[in-house]
Design a protein around this motif. Structure first.
Motif, PDB file in Angstrom:
ATOM      1  N   PHE A 124      21.067 -75.304  77.624  1.00 36.11           N
ATOM      2  CA  PHE A 124      20.953 -76.455  76.723  1.00 36.11           C
ATOM      3  C   PHE A 124      19.794 -77.379  77.100  1.00 36.11           C
ATOM      4  CE2 PHE A 124      24.949 -74.867  75.245  1.00 36.11           C
ATOM      5  CZ  PHE A 124      24.972 -75.225  73.906  1.00 36.11           C
ATOM      6  N   ASP A 125      19.342 -77.347  78.349  1.00 35.45           N
ATOM      7  CA  ASP A 125      18.091 -78.031  78.691  1.00 35.45           C
ATOM      8  C   ASP A 125      16.939 -77.418  77.891  1.00 35.45           C
ATOM      9  OD1 ASP A 125      19.335 -79.669  80.538  1.00 35.45           O
ATOM     10  OD2 ASP A 125      18.593 -78.585  82.301  1.00 35.45           O
ATOM     11  N   ALA A 126      16.925 -76.089  77.831  1.00 31.84           N
ATOM     12  CA  ALA A 126      15.867 -75.393  77.094  1.00 31.84           C
ATOM     13  C   ALA A 126      15.982 -75.656  75.588  1.00 31.84           C
ATOM     14  CB  ALA A 126      15.934 -73.892  77.383  1.00 31.84           C
ATOM     15  N   ILE A 127      17.221 -75.670  75.079  1.00 29.78           N
ATOM     16  CA  ILE A 127      17.435 -75.966  73.654  1.00 29.78           C
ATOM     17  C   ILE A 127      16.964 -77.379  73.341  1.00 29.78           C
ATOM     18  CG2 ILE A 127      19.216 -76.375  71.899  1.00 29.78           C
ATOM     19  CD1 ILE A 127      20.795 -74.050  73.199  1.00 29.78           C
ATOM     20  N   SER A 128      17.275 -78.311  74.221  1.00 30.54           N
ATOM     21  CA  SER A 128      16.856 -79.700  74.027  1.00 30.54           C
ATOM     22  C   SER A 128      15.344 -79.798  73.855  1.00 30.54           C
ATOM     23  CB  SER A 128      17.313 -80.555  75.211  1.00 30.54           C
ATOM     24  OG  SER A 128      16.905 -81.895  75.062  1.00 30.54           O
ATOM     25  N   LYS A 129      14.623 -79.059  74.662  1.00 34.72           N
ATOM     26  CA  LYS A 129      13.152 -79.081  74.575  1.00 34.72           C
ATOM     27  C   LYS A 129      12.672 -78.526  73.238  1.00 34.72           C
ATOM     28  CE  LYS A 129      12.133 -78.843  79.548  1.00 34.72           C
ATOM     29  NZ  LYS A 129      13.511 -79.053  80.022  1.00 34.72           N
ATOM     30  N   LYS A 130      13.320 -77.446  72.762  1.00 37.37           N
ATOM     31  CA  LYS A 130      12.936 -76.854  71.475  1.00 37.37           C
ATOM     32  C   LYS A 130      13.124 -77.853  70.340  1.00 37.37           C
ATOM     33  CE  LYS A 130      12.216 -72.679  73.180  1.00 37.37           C
ATOM     34  NZ  LYS A 130      10.836 -72.137  73.334  1.00 37.37           N
ATOM     35  N   PHE A 131      14.231 -78.598  70.377  1.00 34.18           N
ATOM     36  CA  PHE A 131      14.498 -79.566  69.311  1.00 34.18           C
ATOM     37  C   PHE A 131      13.577 -80.783  69.426  1.00 34.18           C
ATOM     38  CE2 PHE A 131      17.970 -76.884  68.373  1.00 34.18           C
ATOM     39  CZ  PHE A 131      18.449 -77.228  67.122  1.00 34.18           C
ATOM     40  N   GLU A 132      13.282 -81.186  70.633  1.00 36.64           N
ATOM     41  CA  GLU A 132      12.367 -82.317  70.809  1.00 36.64           C
ATOM     42  C   GLU A 132      10.986 -82.006  70.251  1.00 36.64           C
ATOM     43  OE1 GLU A 132      12.571 -85.001  74.381  1.00 36.64           O
ATOM     44  OE2 GLU A 132      13.712 -83.297  75.179  1.00 36.64           O
ATOM     45  N   VAL A 133      10.532 -80.777  70.404  1.00 35.79           N
ATOM     46  CA  VAL A 133       9.223 -80.373  69.873  1.00 35.79           C
ATOM     47  C   VAL A 133       9.164 -80.603  68.363  1.00 35.79           C
ATOM     48  CG1 VAL A 133       7.765 -78.363  69.375  1.00 35.79           C
ATOM     49  CG2 VAL A 133       8.638 -78.728  71.691  1.00 35.79           C
ATOM     50  N   GLU A 134      10.285 -80.370  67.682  1.00 37.66           N
ATOM     51  CA  GLU A 134      10.349 -80.523  66.218  1.00 37.66           C
ATOM     52  C   GLU A 134      10.765 -81.932  65.801  1.00 37.66           C
ATOM     53  OE1 GLU A 134       9.278 -78.360  64.207  1.00 37.66           O
ATOM     54  OE2 GLU A 134       9.326 -76.437  65.265  1.00 37.66           O
ATOM     55  N   ASN A 135      11.026 -82.802  66.775  1.00 38.62           N
ATOM     56  CA  ASN A 135      11.447 -84.180  66.499  1.00 38.62           C
ATOM     57  C   ASN A 135      12.762 -84.233  65.729  1.00 38.62           C
ATOM     58  OD1 ASN A 135      11.078 -86.979  66.810  1.00 38.62           O
ATOM     59  ND2 ASN A 135      10.153 -87.160  64.787  1.00 38.62           N
ATOM     60  N   VAL A 136      13.675 -83.328  66.093  1.00 40.12           N
ATOM     61  CA  VAL A 136      15.022 -83.301  65.518  1.00 40.12           C
ATOM     62  C   VAL A 136      16.004 -83.149  66.687  1.00 40.12           C
ATOM     63  CG1 VAL A 136      14.353 -82.386  63.267  1.00 40.12           C
ATOM     64  CG2 VAL A 136      14.832 -80.790  65.155  1.00 40.12           C
ATOM     65  N   VAL A 137      17.312 -83.162  66.389  1.00 37.62           N
ATOM     66  CA  VAL A 137      18.303 -83.042  67.462  1.00 37.62           C
ATOM     67  C   VAL A 137      19.390 -82.042  67.095  1.00 37.62           C
ATOM     68  CG1 VAL A 137      17.915 -85.372  68.377  1.00 37.62           C
ATOM     69  CG2 VAL A 137      19.669 -85.010  66.608  1.00 37.62           C
ATOM     70  N   GLY A 139      23.349 -81.589  67.440  1.00 37.43           N
ATOM     71  CA  GLY A 139      24.580 -82.332  67.680  1.00 37.43           C
ATOM     72  C   GLY A 139      25.660 -81.386  68.175  1.00 37.43           C
ATOM     73  N   LEU A 140      26.125 -81.595  69.405  1.00 37.68           N
ATOM     74  CA  LEU A 140      27.162 -80.727  69.979  1.00 37.68           C
ATOM     75  C   LEU A 140      28.533 -81.233  69.547  1.00 37.68           C
ATOM     76  CD1 LEU A 140      27.787 -78.310  71.739  1.00 37.68           C
ATOM     77  CD2 LEU A 140      27.654 -79.786  73.754  1.00 37.68           C
ATOM     78  N   GLU A 141      29.269 -80.386  68.856  1.00 33.46           N
ATOM     79  CA  GLU A 141      30.570 -80.750  68.310  1.00 33.46           C
ATOM     80  C   GLU A 141      31.693 -80.292  69.235  1.00 33.46           C
ATOM     81  OE1 GLU A 141      31.913 -80.741  63.863  1.00 33.46           O
ATOM     82  OE2 GLU A 141      32.213 -78.718  64.634  1.00 33.46           O
ATOM     83  N   ALA A 142      32.669 -81.156  69.444  1.00 27.61           N
ATOM     84  CA  ALA A 142      33.823 -80.824  70.281  1.00 27.61           C
ATOM     85  C   ALA A 142      34.867 -80.111  69.424  1.00 27.61           C
ATOM     86  CB  ALA A 142      34.410 -82.089  70.903  1.00 27.61           C
ATOM     87  N   VAL A 143      34.666 -78.814  69.208  1.00 26.70           N
ATOM     88  CA  VAL A 143      35.579 -78.038  68.361  1.00 26.70           C
ATOM     89  C   VAL A 143      36.863 -77.741  69.140  1.00 26.70           C
ATOM     90  CG1 VAL A 143      35.860 -75.958  66.974  1.00 26.70           C
ATOM     91  CG2 VAL A 143      33.591 -76.982  67.238  1.00 26.70           C
ATOM     92  N   PRO A 144      38.037 -78.084  68.609  1.00 19.58           N
ATOM     93  CA  PRO A 144      39.290 -77.945  69.367  1.00 19.58           C
ATOM     94  C   PRO A 144      39.807 -76.511  69.405  1.00 19.58           C
ATOM     95  CG  PRO A 144      39.756 -78.777  67.189  1.00 19.58           C
ATOM     96  CD  PRO A 144      38.254 -78.701  67.289  1.00 19.58           C
ATOM     97  N   GLU A 145      40.789 -76.292  70.252  1.00 21.33           N
ATOM     98  CA  GLU A 145      41.398 -74.970  70.379  1.00 21.33           C
ATOM     99  C   GLU A 145      42.020 -74.525  69.055  1.00 21.33           C
ATOM    100  OE1 GLU A 145      44.630 -72.621  73.239  1.00 21.33           O
ATOM    101  OE2 GLU A 145      44.170 -74.749  73.598  1.00 21.33           O
ATOM    102  N   TYR A 146      42.459 -75.453  68.244  1.00 21.52           N
ATOM    103  CA  TYR A 146      43.050 -75.134  66.936  1.00 21.52           C
ATOM    104  C   TYR A 146      42.119 -74.244  66.121  1.00 21.52           C
ATOM    105  CZ  TYR A 146      44.957 -75.973  62.222  1.00 21.52           C
ATOM    106  OH  TYR A 146      45.473 -75.826  60.955  1.00 21.52           O
ATOM    107  N   TYR A 147      40.799 -74.477  66.234  1.00 21.97           N
ATOM    108  CA  TYR A 147      39.817 -73.673  65.507  1.00 21.97           C
ATOM    109  C   TYR A 147      39.266 -72.524  66.356  1.00 21.97           C
ATOM    110  CZ  TYR A 147      39.715 -77.369  61.927  1.00 21.97           C
ATOM    111  OH  TYR A 147      40.043 -78.271  60.939  1.00 21.97           O
ATOM    112  N   GLY A 169      17.048 -83.950  73.123  1.00 21.44           N
ATOM    113  CA  GLY A 169      17.166 -83.058  71.979  1.00 21.44           C
ATOM    114  C   GLY A 169      18.564 -82.578  71.667  1.00 21.44           C
ATOM    115  N   VAL A 170      19.522 -82.878  72.559  1.00 22.75           N
ATOM    116  CA  VAL A 170      20.939 -82.541  72.318  1.00 22.75           C
ATOM    117  C   VAL A 170      21.745 -83.828  72.425  1.00 22.75           C
ATOM    118  CG1 VAL A 170      22.933 -81.189  73.037  1.00 22.75           C
ATOM    119  CG2 VAL A 170      20.638 -80.220  73.261  1.00 22.75           C
TER     120      VAL A 170
END
Length: 262
Positions: A124-137, A139-147, A169-170
């Motif tokens: 996710f450090d690497a993903i953060s850098k990819k999104f920062e390059v594009e000036n977007v983010v 969003g990490l969602e806390a998906v519960p066990e129910y799903y 970026g994250v």
């Protein structure tokens, strides 16, 4: 408003209704509007932006960003290279659509328990850098066990993980239905803190049901929404119970409860 809320055949009607009701943006699940990830060309992106422009709807964000891709679960560390490569594509598509946030839920890739942190931070450090390059983010969602998610499946653990990621970026994403289903008990002060910490917000009922009868937990979130610091509040519903009259009532309820943010 998520584009998961209507059948493809009713897209024109739904967007017309959103414009009439005063909705400003649409969160796009890519394969609801594109035939495949491989079909997302500059021409296809321009056509989609033009379609939503007709209804004065901005593309705010993306969701279902791994749907339609053959990706390994995140606990298969050998699959991290291909996952990172796909996230780079997602960041580029998001930026070219003019959106701000791509939501990563994907419970099918998160059905595992681990005490390891280092390989996931590296990813996710690497993903953060990819999104920062594009000036977007992302969003990490806390998906519960129910799903079906077991990894970072409540807001506290997800937010703690995001805090350890290098770069900007994250970011934390809050989903009202996911939080309710996580079983994490939170008083208003805790909920307020979560909203203040989040960059993107989904309002959802359990199983993405229509919003014609908002649940108590969504009413509680609406009372604190002024503490949310992000740009977009997105109503997330499924087309499974689509009915035009119920759709309109749901959007009207959403506007009544969540129009006044920031």
């Amino acid at each position: 408003m998520s584009n998961l809320a209507w059948p493809s055949k009713d897209r024109e009607w739904a967007c017309g209704a959103l414009k009439e009701l005063g909705i400003e943006g649409v969160e796009v699940a890519p394969l609801k509007d594109f035939d495949s990830w491989e079909a997302i060309s500059k021409c296809a992106i321009d056509e989609l932006r033009s379609f939503y422009d007709k209804f004065d709807l901005k593309i705010s964000s993306l969701q279902a960003i791994t749907y339609g891709k053959q990706l390994r679960p995140l606990d298969d560390l050998d699959g991290h290279v291909s996952f990172l490569s796909h996230m780079e594509v997602v960041a580029s598509v998001l930026a070219n659509l003019g959106g701000d946030v791509a939501v990563f839920g994907s419970p099918g890739l998160r059905n595992f328990v681990t005490d390891e942190i280092a390989p996931y931070l590296t990813l996710f450090d690497a993903i953060s850098k990819k999104f920062e390059v594009e000036n977007v983010v992302l969003g990490l969602e806390a998906v519960p066990e129910y799903y079906g998610s077991l990894w970072n499946n409540n807001y506290r653990s997800m937010s703690d993980f995001v805090d350890m990621i290098d770069g900007k970026g994250v970011v934390p994403h809050f989903d009202s239905g996911c939080h309710y289903l996580s079983g994490i008990q939170s008083d208003k002060n805790v909920l307020k803190q979560f909203l203040q910490n989040s960059r993107h917000l989904h309002i959802s009922e359990v199983d993405l049901k229509m919003f014609d009868k908002p649940s108590t937990y969504n009413l509680e979130v609406s009372e604190l929404v002024s503490d949310y610091q992000g740009r977009w509040v997105v109503l997330e519903m499924s087309e499974n119970s689509f009915d035009k009259n119920v759709f309109v009532r749901s959007v009207e309820n959403f506007i009544k409860l969540f129009r006044d943010i920031n």
